[in-house]
Motif scaffolding. Sequence first.
Motif, PDB file in Angstrom:
ATOM      1  N   PRO A  39       0.938  -1.184   0.070  1.00 29.58           N
ATOM      2  CA  PRO A  39      -0.294   0.015  -0.077  1.00 29.58           C
ATOM      3  C   PRO A  39       0.942   1.223  -0.138  1.00 29.58           C
ATOM      4  CG  PRO A  39      -0.375  -1.220   1.952  1.00 29.58           C
ATOM      5  CD  PRO A  39       0.818  -1.929   1.356  1.00 29.58           C
ATOM      6  N   ASP A  40       0.384   2.282  -0.666  1.00 31.17           N
ATOM      7  CA  ASP A  40       1.092   3.699  -0.489  1.00 31.17           C
ATOM      8  C   ASP A  40       0.825   4.256   0.816  1.00 31.17           C
ATOM      9  OD1 ASP A  40       1.894   6.288  -0.699  1.00 31.17           O
ATOM     10  OD2 ASP A  40       0.666   6.428  -2.566  1.00 31.17           O
ATOM     11  N   PRO A  41       2.303   4.262   1.501  1.00 33.10           N
ATOM     12  CA  PRO A  41       2.302   4.727   2.822  1.00 33.10           C
ATOM     13  C   PRO A  41       1.963   6.184   3.127  1.00 33.10           C
ATOM     14  CG  PRO A  41       4.562   4.683   2.015  1.00 33.10           C
ATOM     15  CD  PRO A  41       3.528   4.080   0.825  1.00 33.10           C
ATOM     16  N   PHE A  44      -1.412   5.854   4.831  1.00 30.75           N
ATOM     17  CA  PHE A  44      -1.728   5.132   6.032  1.00 30.75           C
ATOM     18  C   PHE A  44      -2.523   6.003   7.198  1.00 30.75           C
ATOM     19  CE2 PHE A  44       2.483   2.406   5.429  1.00 30.75           C
ATOM     20  CZ  PHE A  44       1.745   1.233   4.893  1.00 30.75           C
ATOM     21  N   ARG A  46      -2.052   7.279   9.952  1.00 27.42           N
ATOM     22  CA  ARG A  46      -1.313   7.565  10.762  1.00 27.42           C
ATOM     23  C   ARG A  46      -1.705   8.330  12.137  1.00 27.42           C
ATOM     24  NH1 ARG A  46       2.851  11.159  12.844  1.00 27.42           N
ATOM     25  NH2 ARG A  46       1.476  12.931  11.811  1.00 27.42           N
ATOM     26  N   PHE A  49      -3.812   5.649  14.218  1.00 24.61           N
ATOM     27  CA  PHE A  49      -2.642   4.564  15.074  1.00 24.61           C
ATOM     28  C   PHE A  49      -2.180   5.341  16.047  1.00 24.61           C
ATOM     29  CE2 PHE A  49      -3.067   1.972  11.310  1.00 24.61           C
ATOM     30  CZ  PHE A  49      -3.515   0.379  11.942  1.00 24.61           C
ATOM     31  N   LYS A 246      -4.183  -4.401   3.706  1.00 24.89           N
ATOM     32  CA  LYS A 246      -4.452  -3.564   2.457  1.00 24.89           C
ATOM     33  C   LYS A 246      -5.383  -2.521   2.884  1.00 24.89           C
ATOM     34  CE  LYS A 246      -2.616  -7.281   0.806  1.00 24.89           C
ATOM     35  NZ  LYS A 246      -0.978  -7.587   0.642  1.00 24.89           N
ATOM     36  N   ALA A 249      -3.214  -1.137   7.520  1.00 27.02           N
ATOM     37  CA  ALA A 249      -1.767  -1.034   7.528  1.00 27.02           C
ATOM     38  C   ALA A 249      -1.153  -2.447   7.616  1.00 27.02           C
ATOM     39  CB  ALA A 249      -1.022   0.020   8.509  1.00 27.02           C
ATOM     40  N   PRO A 250      -0.250  -2.802   6.758  1.00 29.05           N
ATOM     41  CA  PRO A 250       0.361  -4.118   7.015  1.00 29.05           C
ATOM     42  C   PRO A 250       1.470  -4.184   8.002  1.00 29.05           C
ATOM     43  CG  PRO A 250       1.192  -3.049   4.996  1.00 29.05           C
ATOM     44  CD  PRO A 250       0.385  -2.195   5.707  1.00 29.05           C
TER      45      PRO A 250
END
Lengths: 404, 404
Positions: A39-41, A44, A46, A49, A246, A249-250
């Motif tokens: 995935p495109d970071p 994310f 963020r 999280f 997916k 976040a992985p």
Amino acid sequence: MQTTDLFAKRTDAMKASEIRELLKLLDQPDIISFAGGIPDPDYFPREAFTQAMQIALGQDMAATSLQYAASEGYAPLRAWIAGYMKERGVDCDLDNILITAGSQQALDYIGKLYLDKNDTALIEWPTYLGALGAFKAYEPIFDRLNAGENRMPNEIAQTAALAGGRVKFSYLSPDFANPTGKTMSQAERLSVLAQAEALDIAVIEDAAYQSLRYAGDDVPSILALEMEQKGDIDACRTIFCGSFSKTLAPGLRVGWVVAAKPVISQMVLLKQAGDLQTATINQIAVNHVARSVFDEHVTTLRAVYGARLQAMLRALKDYMPEGVTWTEPQGGMFVWVTLPKHLDGKLLLEQALAQKVAFVPGAAFYADGDTRNTMRLNFTMTDDQAIQTGIARLANVIQTALSS
Amino acid sequence: MQTTDLFAKRTDAMKASEIRELLKLLDQPDIISFAGGIPDPDYFPREAFTQAMQIALGQDMAATSLQYAASEGYAPLRAWIAGYMKERGVDCDLDNILITAGSQQALDYIGKLYLDKNDTALIEWPTYLGALGAFKAYEPIFDRLNAGENRMPNEIAQTAALAGGRVKFSYLSPDFANPTGKTMSQAERLSVLAQAEALDIAVIEDAAYQSLRYAGDDVPSILALEMEQKGDIDACRTIFCGSFSKTLAPGLRVGWVVAAKPVISQMVLLKQAGDLQTATINQIAVNHVARSVFDEHVTTLRAVYGARLQAMLRALKDYMPEGVTWTEPQGGMFVWVTLPKHLDGKLLLEQALAQKVAFVPGAAFYADGDTRNTMRLNFTMTDDQAIQTGIARLANVIQTALSS
């Protein structure tokens, strides 16, 4: 000195993943890479999280987050997953859900649960490389899942018996499969179920990309279709593998399995023996993030990745020479390109790298490694401009190969 | 309905862990439990983890922390581990280190790496229940590691051949073993190495408790002793399994393996096939916490747990009836109690629970489940007062059983 000849026979079949080895070489910033599957970071969640980890490590929760926990997984997260599944036609209890360290681990444990040496696993041709890797550790025979073909169950069972075992499951990824990007129709899914009924085998439904649909209508999962037929999850033979890798976040390694209770309770024992449990703090964090932003975040991803997919399909149309074809996925992360028969994706890759563009040659996705004129293109990590430039370069490489 | 008769034969041997099932029943707050094997959450380094997660999820790091990463593990954490190992006599490269999801996963992958069906694993008698569980999945024969006994290597190899395989490794926990609390002397460690040399097998050194020493002097690890003999990690047959679960926190599931490069590179492939990688964010967080507080935190744990161990040994001396004996560990989490021959730990547990005190009956720790007059007592989760009261209750239960 201790030599490697002590290793178990299963290690003979376990080779380094070409994709992962390849990814290590791609750290040069001027290469346009369609080789990844990540995935495109930039997208994310963020902040979600960060908040979730603050809660997980707060006075009230830290003693739980940092401690050992039950092998089956964190109950509130399983409750969220039960809700997710219910919205998608699968009514189940918490006891039907096991949290795994990503859906890759689910595949490992499913291989461990079902496969004696020389048992047969039916798989798509091509299929997810990680599934081949996970299952190979249990020394199965791979046979071709015959959706759309015309082999009778009898014949498949007989082939498996001749190979020294029996058919244990069919494995497939019905939505936007890795590597092909293809989605199975409802009729195809029902035919997989009918075949599984006839063979009396399990169905492993890899739903890693399920939420990443950019076009077309949802098709019910195989498990949802079986639920419609049987009315009770505990009467179902389908094992559904989901993932947050997916969508959220992985890097937290959180996935899940939904199946009949006897399957889950045996998988819980494999989990205990395998790694005791999925990291407690990660389950707690994912639970908070899923409850706070899942739907809106997935909506964002769909818009971003959907536009990139369109850009790639346009560029392929604009640049690719005659004789090159490709899938037109409705979701996921990949477009699958078929080249004229005499071209070899692996040889092409060397030339492509010289032109600063990368992809994954398709042969690795075939259990027999035998089909060479294919390549997998990822579109989630590149913006419009890079897609244009990269596909133009790639088309150029192919054109050159065709003319030589 | 899909039945469980599709399951692989290995599942026959995989039963629910009695300890974990038991732990579920112990949620009543008025029971004094010596049954667990978990760290006291009052001493988790919560603030260090809070800071570490803030860093891991900061602008600069989040794209890394939340993303996929290399199967071998996060390089800065492996560098910290290389330093930890070097301080303990093991000089190794980053390529000699694999990060695992706790050391339980290391045991699973070691079973997977070495054990073909009917191969022999040499183990201590009793041994760590989780090792039995991990290895059983690969259908080995268990034979008795003969430290201090007098079987010749020839005889052991022959027994293994008759069982249909060969001896692949000996597994042992030399420091403050679970369940016995015993520590092997340097001479015993050297004798394990000599036996492994003679049999040409691997040595699996489970060092989960290594840092939790409360008395006596450090004994070099088996791997450190072998390094002294051979001078090069890549010439060593010992595979060292470390863990952050007992020193920092188990809820992140981070452990490691140190071994010769050919072993590590094959284990990296098992890791790829098994769950791709250990959670990225957890490795980054553990790296920060290890670098900021490891030594001082372990010093605190040693003081706290060491005092509890002393309290337990005093209480056992004060209360236990004649005929009951116990180990006097120099570290770890457990004291191992041997009862008069005719007493059965499992029957005793029922009576103990009625008196609001719990422990783990010892039979489960024997591969043959055959020795019944033992029990494992954990001392890390109970304070002085609870230890006094709990051991008094337990002594009472034993006294009653002896008199009846």
